[in-house]
Design a protein around this motif. Structure first.
Motif, short mmCIF file in Angstrom:
data_model
loop_
_atom_site.label_atom_id
_atom_site.label_comp_id
_atom_site.label_asym_id
_atom_site.label_seq_id
_atom_site.Cartn_x
_atom_site.Cartn_y
_atom_site.Cartn_z
N ILE A 263 3.17 -18.99 -47.98
CA ILE A 263 2.68 -18.88 -46.61
C ILE A 263 2.17 -20.23 -46.12
O ILE A 263 2.41 -20.63 -44.98
CB ILE A 263 1.60 -17.79 -46.51
N MET A 264 1.46 -20.95 -47.00
CA MET A 264 0.96 -22.28 -46.62
C MET A 264 2.08 -23.21 -46.19
O MET A 264 1.92 -24.01 -45.28
CB MET A 264 0.23 -22.93 -47.80
N LEU A 265 3.22 -23.08 -46.86
CA LEU A 265 4.36 -23.93 -46.54
C LEU A 265 5.18 -23.39 -45.37
O LEU A 265 6.15 -24.02 -44.95
CB LEU A 265 5.26 -24.10 -47.77
N GLY A 266 4.81 -22.22 -44.86
CA GLY A 266 5.52 -21.65 -43.73
C GLY A 266 6.86 -21.04 -44.08
O GLY A 266 7.74 -20.94 -43.23
N LEU A 267 7.03 -20.63 -45.33
CA LEU A 267 8.29 -20.02 -45.76
C LEU A 267 8.20 -18.50 -45.72
O LEU A 267 7.16 -17.93 -46.06
CB LEU A 267 8.62 -20.43 -47.21
N SER A 268 9.28 -17.85 -45.33
CA SER A 268 9.34 -16.39 -45.41
C SER A 268 9.72 -16.01 -46.84
O SER A 268 10.19 -16.86 -47.61
CB SER A 268 10.39 -15.85 -44.44
N LEU B 243 -2.74 -20.41 -39.78
CA LEU B 243 -2.91 -21.67 -39.04
C LEU B 243 -2.11 -22.79 -39.70
O LEU B 243 -1.40 -23.55 -39.02
CB LEU B 243 -4.39 -22.04 -38.96
N ALA B 244 -2.19 -22.88 -41.02
CA ALA B 244 -1.45 -23.92 -41.75
C ALA B 244 0.05 -23.73 -41.57
O ALA B 244 0.80 -24.69 -41.34
CB ALA B 244 -1.81 -23.89 -43.24
N ARG B 245 0.51 -22.48 -41.65
CA ARG B 245 1.94 -22.20 -41.48
C ARG B 245 2.40 -22.57 -40.07
O ARG B 245 3.40 -23.25 -39.89
CB ARG B 245 2.23 -20.71 -41.74
N ASN B 246 1.64 -22.17 -39.07
CA ASN B 246 2.02 -22.48 -37.69
C ASN B 246 1.95 -23.98 -37.42
O ASN B 246 2.82 -24.52 -36.73
CB ASN B 246 1.14 -21.71 -36.71
N PHE B 247 0.95 -24.65 -37.97
CA PHE B 247 0.82 -26.09 -37.79
C PHE B 247 2.05 -26.81 -38.34
O PHE B 247 2.56 -27.73 -37.73
CB PHE B 247 -0.45 -26.60 -38.48
N GLN C 289 0.60 -32.16 -33.02
CA GLN C 289 -0.11 -31.95 -34.28
C GLN C 289 -1.41 -32.75 -34.30
O GLN C 289 -2.46 -32.25 -34.70
CB GLN C 289 0.76 -32.37 -35.47
N ASP C 290 -1.34 -34.00 -33.83
CA ASP C 290 -2.52 -34.84 -33.80
C ASP C 290 -3.58 -34.26 -32.86
O ASP C 290 -4.77 -34.22 -33.20
CB ASP C 290 -2.15 -36.26 -33.38
N ALA C 291 -3.16 -33.79 -31.70
CA ALA C 291 -4.09 -33.20 -30.74
C ALA C 291 -4.76 -31.96 -31.31
O ALA C 291 -5.98 -31.77 -31.17
CB ALA C 291 -3.35 -32.86 -29.43
N LEU C 292 -3.98 -31.13 -31.98
CA LEU C 292 -4.54 -29.93 -32.58
C LEU C 292 -5.53 -30.29 -33.69
O LEU C 292 -6.60 -29.68 -33.81
CB LEU C 292 -3.42 -29.04 -33.13
#
Length: 128
Positions: free
Chosen positions: A27-32, A100-104, A113-116
């Motif tokens: 999930i951290m890596l944004g993988l299904s 949040l990490a996945r979406n980022f 990304q920098d703004a967030l």
């Protein structure tokens, strides 16, 4: 005889812990689950069973998973002694952090990304 069930339960607890750590990292890596399954050459159902601790993972397969998830094999065992006999269950806050990490990681624009990141820093500083 009480020793046998404890050994069996400990193995099951370990399988669940390793599975939970795999899920957390995926999930951290944004993988299904499907993406990870494809990357390690198993079905979606098999990947799901690994993450739930239903099916035990061979040493070779765990090594493949570690490679795909870009961690050392030992990562999956971290915190195991602290768990003792309790199953890992993510808190709502941990789930939000992982989401949040996945979406980022899916934001392609470096400026966004920098703004967030700056927004998060500002909000954190405000809370202190």
């Amino acid at each position: 005889m009480p020793t046998e069930p404890k050994v069996a339960n400990r193995a099951t607890d370990t399988d669940r812990h390793v599975g939970a750590r795999i899920r957390e990292r995926r999930i951290m890596l944004g993988l299904s689950q499907q993406q990870m399954a494809d990357m390690i050459g198993v079905t979606y159902q098999q990947a799901h069973k690994y993450e739930r601790g239903i099916n035990r993972i061979s040493a070779g397969r765990l090594y493949e998973i570690a490679q795909v998830l870009k961690v050392a094999v030992g990562y999956f065992y971290e915190g195991l002694d602290e768990d003792d006999d309790t199953e890992i269950e993510l808190t709502e806050r941990q789930r939000m952090c992982l989401e949040l990490a996945r979406n980022f990681s899916h934001i392609d624009n470096d400026r966004h990304q920098d703004a967030l990141s700056q927004l998060a820093r500002a909000l954190a500083a405000e809370a202190n």
